[in-house]
Design a protein around this motif. Sequence first.
Motif, PDB file in Angstrom:
ATOM      1  N   LEU A  72       0.810  -1.213   0.000  1.00  9.94           N
ATOM      2  CA  LEU A  72       0.000   0.000   0.000  1.00  9.94           C
ATOM      3  C   LEU A  72       0.848   1.269   0.000  1.00  9.94           C
ATOM      4  N   GLU A  73       2.034   1.209   0.582  1.00  8.09           N
ATOM      5  CA  GLU A  73       2.893   2.398   0.610  1.00  8.09           C
ATOM      6  C   GLU A  73       3.289   2.843  -0.789  1.00  8.09           C
ATOM      7  N   GLU A  74       3.258   1.920  -1.759  1.00  2.00           N
ATOM      8  CA  GLU A  74       3.611   2.275  -3.129  1.00  2.00           C
ATOM      9  C   GLU A  74       2.613   3.250  -3.741  1.00  2.00           C
ATOM     10  N   THR A  75       1.423   3.405  -3.151  1.00  2.00           N
ATOM     11  CA  THR A  75       0.452   4.359  -3.679  1.00  2.00           C
ATOM     12  C   THR A  75       0.778   5.790  -3.275  1.00  2.00           C
ATOM     13  N   GLY A  76       1.725   5.969  -2.374  1.00  2.00           N
ATOM     14  CA  GLY A  76       2.095   7.299  -1.933  1.00  2.00           C
ATOM     15  C   GLY A  76       1.304   7.815  -0.751  1.00  2.00           C
ATOM     16  N   HIS A  77       0.405   7.003  -0.192  1.00  2.00           N
ATOM     17  CA  HIS A  77      -0.406   7.421   0.953  1.00  2.00           C
ATOM     18  C   HIS A  77       0.116   6.761   2.230  1.00  2.00           C
ATOM     19  N   PRO A  78      -0.025   7.420   3.377  1.00  2.00           N
ATOM     20  CA  PRO A  78       0.383   6.788   4.636  1.00  2.00           C
ATOM     21  C   PRO A  78      -0.499   5.588   4.967  1.00  2.00           C
ATOM     22  N   VAL A  79       0.065   4.684   5.744  1.00  2.00           N
ATOM     23  CA  VAL A  79      -0.632   3.449   6.125  1.00  2.00           C
ATOM     24  C   VAL A  79      -0.663   3.362   7.648  1.00  2.00           C
ATOM     25  N   LEU A  80      -1.855   3.180   8.201  1.00  2.00           N
ATOM     26  CA  LEU A  80      -2.005   2.968   9.643  1.00  2.00           C
ATOM     27  C   LEU A  80      -2.562   1.575   9.858  1.00  2.00           C
ATOM     28  N   GLY A  81      -1.747   0.717  10.435  1.00  2.00           N
ATOM     29  CA  GLY A  81      -2.183  -0.633  10.754  1.00  2.00           C
ATOM     30  C   GLY A  81      -2.448  -0.787  12.233  1.00  2.00           C
ATOM     31  N   GLU A  82      -3.186  -1.828  12.568  1.00  2.00           N
ATOM     32  CA  GLU A  82      -3.524  -2.054  13.976  1.00  2.00           C
ATOM     33  C   GLU A  82      -2.268  -2.204  14.820  1.00  2.00           C
ATOM     34  N   GLU A  83      -1.333  -3.010  14.355  1.00  2.00           N
ATOM     35  CA  GLU A  83      -0.138  -3.254  15.162  1.00  2.00           C
ATOM     36  C   GLU A  83       0.773  -2.030  15.164  1.00  2.00           C
ATOM     37  N   ARG A  84       0.774  -1.274  14.068  1.00  2.00           N
ATOM     38  CA  ARG A  84       1.569  -0.044  14.030  1.00  2.00           C
ATOM     39  C   ARG A  84       1.026   0.973  15.034  1.00  2.00           C
ATOM     40  N   PHE A  85      -0.299   1.086  15.125  1.00  2.00           N
ATOM     41  CA  PHE A  85      -0.888   2.006  16.093  1.00  2.00           C
ATOM     42  C   PHE A  85      -0.514   1.599  17.516  1.00  2.00           C
ATOM     43  N   ALA A  86      -0.446   0.289  17.770  1.00  2.00           N
ATOM     44  CA  ALA A  86      -0.074  -0.174  19.109  1.00  2.00           C
ATOM     45  C   ALA A  86       1.324   0.320  19.484  1.00  2.00           C
ATOM     46  N   GLU A  87       2.189   0.509  18.474  1.00  2.00           N
ATOM     47  CA  GLU A  87       3.531   1.025  18.738  1.00  2.00           C
ATOM     48  C   GLU A  87       3.528   2.538  18.919  1.00  2.00           C
ATOM     49  N   LEU A  88       2.779   3.249  18.038  1.00  2.00           N
ATOM     50  CA  LEU A  88       2.841   4.709  18.009  1.00  2.00           C
ATOM     51  C   LEU A  88       1.892   5.366  19.003  1.00  2.00           C
ATOM     52  N   GLY A  89       0.662   4.807  19.114  1.00  2.00           N
ATOM     53  CA  GLY A  89      -0.335   5.377  20.000  1.00  2.00           C
ATOM     54  C   GLY A  89      -1.019   6.607  19.462  1.00  2.00           C
ATOM     55  N   THR A  90      -0.753   7.003  18.218  1.00  2.00           N
ATOM     56  CA  THR A  90      -1.395   8.166  17.612  1.00  2.00           C
ATOM     57  C   THR A  90      -1.908   7.794  16.228  1.00  2.00           C
ATOM     58  N   ILE A  91      -2.866   8.582  15.743  1.00  2.00           N
ATOM     59  CA  ILE A  91      -3.402   8.370  14.408  1.00  2.00           C
ATOM     60  C   ILE A  91      -3.128   9.610  13.562  1.00  2.00           C
ATOM     61  N   PRO A  92      -2.951   9.438  12.242  1.00  2.00           N
ATOM     62  CA  PRO A  92      -2.774  10.607  11.385  1.00  2.00           C
ATOM     63  C   PRO A  92      -4.090  11.372  11.254  1.00  2.00           C
ATOM     64  N   SER A  93      -4.016  12.580  10.768  1.00  2.00           N
ATOM     65  CA  SER A  93      -5.215  13.384  10.563  1.00  2.00           C
ATOM     66  C   SER A  93      -6.118  12.732   9.530  1.00  2.00           C
ATOM     67  N   LEU A  94      -7.403  12.662   9.834  1.00  2.00           N
ATOM     68  CA  LEU A  94      -8.355  12.109   8.878  1.00  2.00           C
ATOM     69  C   LEU A  94      -8.827  13.161   7.886  1.00  2.00           C
ATOM     70  N   GLY A  95      -8.183  14.315   7.896  1.00  2.00           N
ATOM     71  CA  GLY A  95      -8.476  15.318   6.893  1.00  2.00           C
ATOM     72  C   GLY A  95      -7.767  15.054   5.581  1.00  2.00           C
ATOM     73  N   SER A  96      -6.909  14.049   5.548  1.00  2.00           N
ATOM     74  CA  SER A  96      -6.187  13.690   4.328  1.00  2.00           C
ATOM     75  C   SER A  96      -6.252  12.178   4.150  1.00  2.00           C
ATOM     76  N   PRO A  97      -5.949  11.677   2.947  1.00  2.00           N
ATOM     77  CA  PRO A  97      -6.079  10.240   2.675  1.00  2.00           C
ATOM     78  C   PRO A  97      -5.155   9.384   3.543  1.00  2.00           C
TER      79      PRO A  97
END
Length: 650
Positions: A439-464
Amino acid sequence: MTTSAESREILIIGAGAIGRGFLPWCFPDCRFVFVDSNASLVTALKSRKSYRTYRARAGRLESTDVRIEAAFLPEAYHAGSRPQPAAVFINTGPRQAASAATLVKGLECPIILCENDPATVAAAMAASGNERIYFAVPDVITSNSAPEALLREDPLSVVTEDGVLFVDAAAGPLPGTYTPLAAKDLLQTQWTAKLFLHNTPHCVAAYLGALAGVGHVHEAMAIPRIDEIVAGAMTEMLNSLKLRWEIPHPFLEWYADKELARFRNNLLCDPIARVAREPLRKLEADGRLIGAAQICLASGFIPHNLLAGIASALLFANESDADRHLGFMRSALSPGTFISPHPGAPPRRGPRAHSPGTAAADPAAPREAGRRKAGAHRGRRAMNVHLEAEALAALKAVASAEELLAGPLNKVVVGTKESRRDIVTNLDLLIERHITAILEETGHPVLGEERFAELGTIPSLGSPVWLVDPIDGTVNFFSGMPYYAISTGFWDGNGFKVGAVSLPAFKELFFTHGSESSHLNGKQLRAKPGLLEEALIGASFPGQPGPDSSWHYQTFGRVNEAARGCLRLGSAASLICLVACGRLQGAYGFNAKLWDVAGGLAVAAGAGCEVWTELRPDSPELDYVVASPGVGAGLRSLIGKPPSREGGQP
């Protein structure tokens, strides 16, 4: 080069064509331990002390008996319980190589990847934490079977050629016969030649043979028109390599002649199903078919024969293949989607090479499966050009991730998140990495369940943003229950617009194509009107104790009484997709995670379901109701909202 080592045991992960057929000829004095996910094959190997493999040489077959030291299913193999082997060979296919490498964590011997993708080395290192992993190029054709007469004598028989094994010299000495090469020479010469003068025309022959209805490559080559096209594709690639690579021309010409003779060799009994497998991987934009065609175009000519092979690959259909989804992807998406670069991806100057500085005109060329490019098509009305590219990326990511669940890696719990019920397995992590890379090849950020468990934050939903749940319903999956899903959804800044959800236990793939089009295994879904009292409803709400626990169960009871029934399955993505296809007539959820439901909500909307969502600011949670037309309003009124929230309805 012939070498010896103290240990004479070789561990083979993937006991197929290369592992069971070719490698024993390279290590004739060794004992072999096999690991494979095919239970019947492992049972047969365990019951025997040896089996017979055949080698085609000088127009005849010669045989040798291979000593079987042991055989294991992946879940039964433990690296620390056996002596340190002289070497490990992984021959599982590029998609499975990283998971296979985790089986041999802690081993100090060289681990050799006989895979059709140099990028698997880095992936295997990352998955296993082992740095002693090296690439190899088996210059050989090996069948994963044998003629019927030989199989009657020994059902484990396979037939191989008299080939050569090229191994990265950094692996050090191995107890057998092989040719060590410096990594640069291995990739620049042997891998480039194998990719474009073997893999490319080989799969062209297989896909054309599949269309012709024959079962083996040599049978396809016996059809004059197929032989002509394959030889033409070989010439196209030979001319391109001469123009663009600094590889001696006599070597390239010898290699091309050698390969055509191989394809026509009726002693090899090379099955088309083996050579043609995983067409989506072979159709990647930088791969052996489309990437090869781009090299020809960049060289100044149209590769008509190679294009015939690409067309035949798009038409390949095999229900038992890992990429069986290609047929209904083909019916839903335009052919241009498979081959056009994604508009949001970084610009490409043309095909990239394997080693910098090896091409005369361009410093790089395609790398098989190392980079995935989604496509766009400008002629479709049902979906804008941007989202058709996203649809293909989602389909490829989810469909290919299915195979990882059935691969050589045993499922193991590696941690918990919010509660003891919220477990994480090694396969959650592996699949999320796999999907994210695509999915990263599309140029958009990717938020996965396990990635969120590491970061604890979500990107803005104002962008794709992409939202990924590698296994929604991990407890079900781990416990052997069939209701779990691999899910990905695309939020375009305003809503859930693209979704792909696989229910692997049922071999069902739900996906969107346009805001008013969703499909189940290629069949378009259309929601049918219903009544609440006749509806079967699915519910999803927190299982751990909380301030609203009693209210959730009381609401569940109210819905159960008012409707035909109410179910909890443990997978929100599964519930929503079951509404989209009409098996359920409604589903609701509280405190659902964005990645749990993103793909399913897009699918339900595309199917014509009524969809209501309530997002939480700066939170990964939302509430939702999905229902057949005529059911949603009554369901929303019935469930209301938890007492801990302000009044209103989702």
